[in-house]
Design an enzyme around this catalytic site. Structure first.
Site, mmCIF file in Angstrom:
data_model
loop_
_atom_site.group_PDB
_atom_site.id
_atom_site.type_symbol
_atom_site.label_atom_id
_atom_site.label_comp_id
_atom_site.label_asym_id
_atom_site.label_seq_id
_atom_site.Cartn_x
_atom_site.Cartn_y
_atom_site.Cartn_z
ATOM 1 N N VAL A 33 -1.863 16.164 13.271
ATOM 2 C CA VAL A 33 -3.142 15.631 13.595
ATOM 3 C C VAL A 33 -3.414 14.928 12.659
ATOM 4 C CG1 VAL A 33 -5.309 15.867 14.640
ATOM 5 C CG2 VAL A 33 -3.645 17.277 15.535
ATOM 6 N N ASP A 34 -3.424 13.223 12.853
ATOM 7 C CA ASP A 34 -3.600 12.302 11.528
ATOM 8 C C ASP A 34 -4.617 11.483 11.905
ATOM 9 O OD1 ASP A 34 -3.438 10.956 9.308
ATOM 10 O OD2 ASP A 34 -1.643 9.969 9.771
ATOM 11 N N THR A 35 -5.744 11.755 11.482
ATOM 12 C CA THR A 35 -6.893 10.669 11.962
ATOM 13 C C THR A 35 -6.616 9.239 11.083
ATOM 14 O OG1 THR A 35 -8.338 11.590 10.175
ATOM 15 C CG2 THR A 35 -8.718 12.383 12.460
ATOM 16 N N SER A 82 -4.014 7.496 10.624
ATOM 17 C CA SER A 82 -3.197 6.368 11.215
ATOM 18 C C SER A 82 -3.281 6.369 12.774
ATOM 19 C CB SER A 82 -1.489 7.116 11.116
ATOM 20 O OG SER A 82 -1.132 8.030 11.719
ATOM 21 N N ASP A 114 -9.245 10.716 6.240
ATOM 22 C CA ASP A 114 -8.092 11.328 6.947
ATOM 23 C C ASP A 114 -7.801 12.563 6.963
ATOM 24 O OD1 ASP A 114 -5.417 11.016 7.241
ATOM 25 O OD2 ASP A 114 -4.829 9.791 5.478
#
Length: 413
Positions: A167-169, A171, A329
């Site tokens: 889970v990558d905030t 990108s 991030d």
């Protein structure tokens, strides 16, 4: 930005109540109203369930904002805050109870239809199934923390195997290899092609297709773009992903992130679920957490414009406070810091206190640098918060801002 109550979307829930009322009226007409006593007797339980669903949704609509406000006002008051949190949790569960009641109704209606005999039960079934979709205001997905900093959830793409993704905030877009995509339906024609990469050394070419992303428990997107790494780059991409807590891909959920795109799967969820993503990584002793789709379930303590790219104010040790562009991030490991913010040094000394604020001075979080969590020093560009703010408390990414850039809310815990 000052603390504000979260925006609660109730349009879909209101539609669900209208559809429940329609189902109740049609069901009454097709059973007791037509003189069909056997069908009417069997319809008693579905009618009770429909009434329960309507009551649960109505109670949620009238109670959610007061419950959230009370939770915010009692922050810092031991025991009282915990008790108001229990009350808030009860309110948050009401739409789920409504959905459960509606799904149970749907299971019982075929029996009513068998006794009713004319096919008039079909409109009732349609209204109930639509109401069940609209009543789902929130949807919860468990998050597993791996290698301390890596939040992992599982998805099924195009009916394929359950696949762990980061889970990558920081990108936007879901990027996987072909091995993670099922063959339940033809992928069809590509929607786009391109070349992209991630910090850490991966560059790859990809081809995007529209398909579904299933988070489990009935949480399924509408067809949305998924980037599949081209065969020539698949091996190196998978090796890179595996370093991210054993992931097989990256789920980018940032509203104004640089890419790779071309879309954000979480914005393709049905109804209110597409409004935003709530991420609380440290809910269970730092080893597990939750991701919640829908309107912000907790009251917002404060927020900044942009998700993940935003302006923050940072103080590192005794150095001058700096206003700086940042990436908030969850996939940024321990983050980065500008050398100019630490007097030109090439590393941040152990024991240094780092404090991060909103541009107008509200403290977001603070922590002390240790031998393992020091941010990497860079000479230029946006700094990266890393996973730290998500470990300190619940954070909500709001997709509903008029400018489309999103907002990052730091919620009360």
């Amino acid at each position: 930005m000052p603390a504000t109550p979260p925006v609660v979307a109730s349009v879909a829930a209101s539609l669900a109540q209208q559809q429940i009322a329609l189902a109740q009226s049609e069901l009454q007409q097709q059973t007791w109203g037509s003189g069909n006593i056997p069908a009417g007797l069997v319809a008693i339980v579905p009618q009770v369930l429909l009434t329960q669903a309507a009551l649960a949704l109505n109670t949620w609509e009238t109670s959610i904002t007061p419950a959230q406000s009370l939770y915010a006002r009692t922050s810092g008051i031991p025991i009282v805050h915990e008790l108001t949190g229990v009350g808030l949790l009860g309110v948050l569960l009401l739409p789920t109870l409504a959905t459960t009641a509606l799904n149970s109704t749907g299971m019982l209606l075929p029996l009513v239809g068998a006794l009713e005999g004319t096919g008039g039960i079909t409109p009732v079934q349609n209204a109930v199934s639509t109401a069940a979709l609209n009543s789902r205001v929130y949807a919860l997905v468990p998050v597993t923390m791996r290698a301390t900093t890596e939040p992992i959830v599982y998805v099924s793409i195009n009916g394929g195997p359950s696949t762990p993704v980061l889970v990558d905030t920081g990108s936007s877009g879901l990027v996987v290899t072909r091995a993670s995509v099922g063959d339940a339906a033809p992928l069809g024609s590509p929607t786009s092609t391109g070349t992209s990469g991630y910090s850490g050394g991966l560059t790859y070419s990809y081809t995007s297709y529209k398909t579904t992303v299933d988070f489990g428990n009935g949480i399924v997107t509408e067809p949305t773009d998924v980037a599949i790494v081209d065969t020539a780059d698949a091996a190196k991409a998978l090796a890179f992903f595996q370093q991210l807590g054993g992931a097989s891909g990256v789920l980018g959920i940032g509203a104004n992130a640089a890419g790779p795109g071309p879309s954000i799967p979480t914005t393709a969820l049905p109804g209110d679920l597409s409004q935003g993503v709530f991420l609380y990584q440290s809910l269970f002793l730092g080893i597990a957490g939750v991701m919640v789709f829908g309107p912000n379930p907790l009251p917002s303590r404060t927020s900044v414009a942009g998700a993940p790219d935003a302006y923050l104010t940072v103080k590192v040790g005794n150095n001058t406070t700096t206003n700086v562009g940042a990436i908030i991030d969850s996939g940024g490991v321990y983050g980065t810091i500008l050398s100019s913010m630490i007097g030109g040094k090439t590393s941040v000394p152990v024991g240094t206190r780092i404090s991060v604020y909103t541009p107008d001075g509200v403290l977001l979080y603070t922590y002390t640098v240790t031998s393992y969590n020091a941010p990497t020093v860079i000479t230029s560009g946006l700094i990266n918060t890393g996973y730290v703010p998500y470990q300190h408390g619940p954070v909500y990414l709001d997709y509903t801002t008029p400018d489309g850039m999103g907002a990052t809310h730091f919620d009360y815990a």
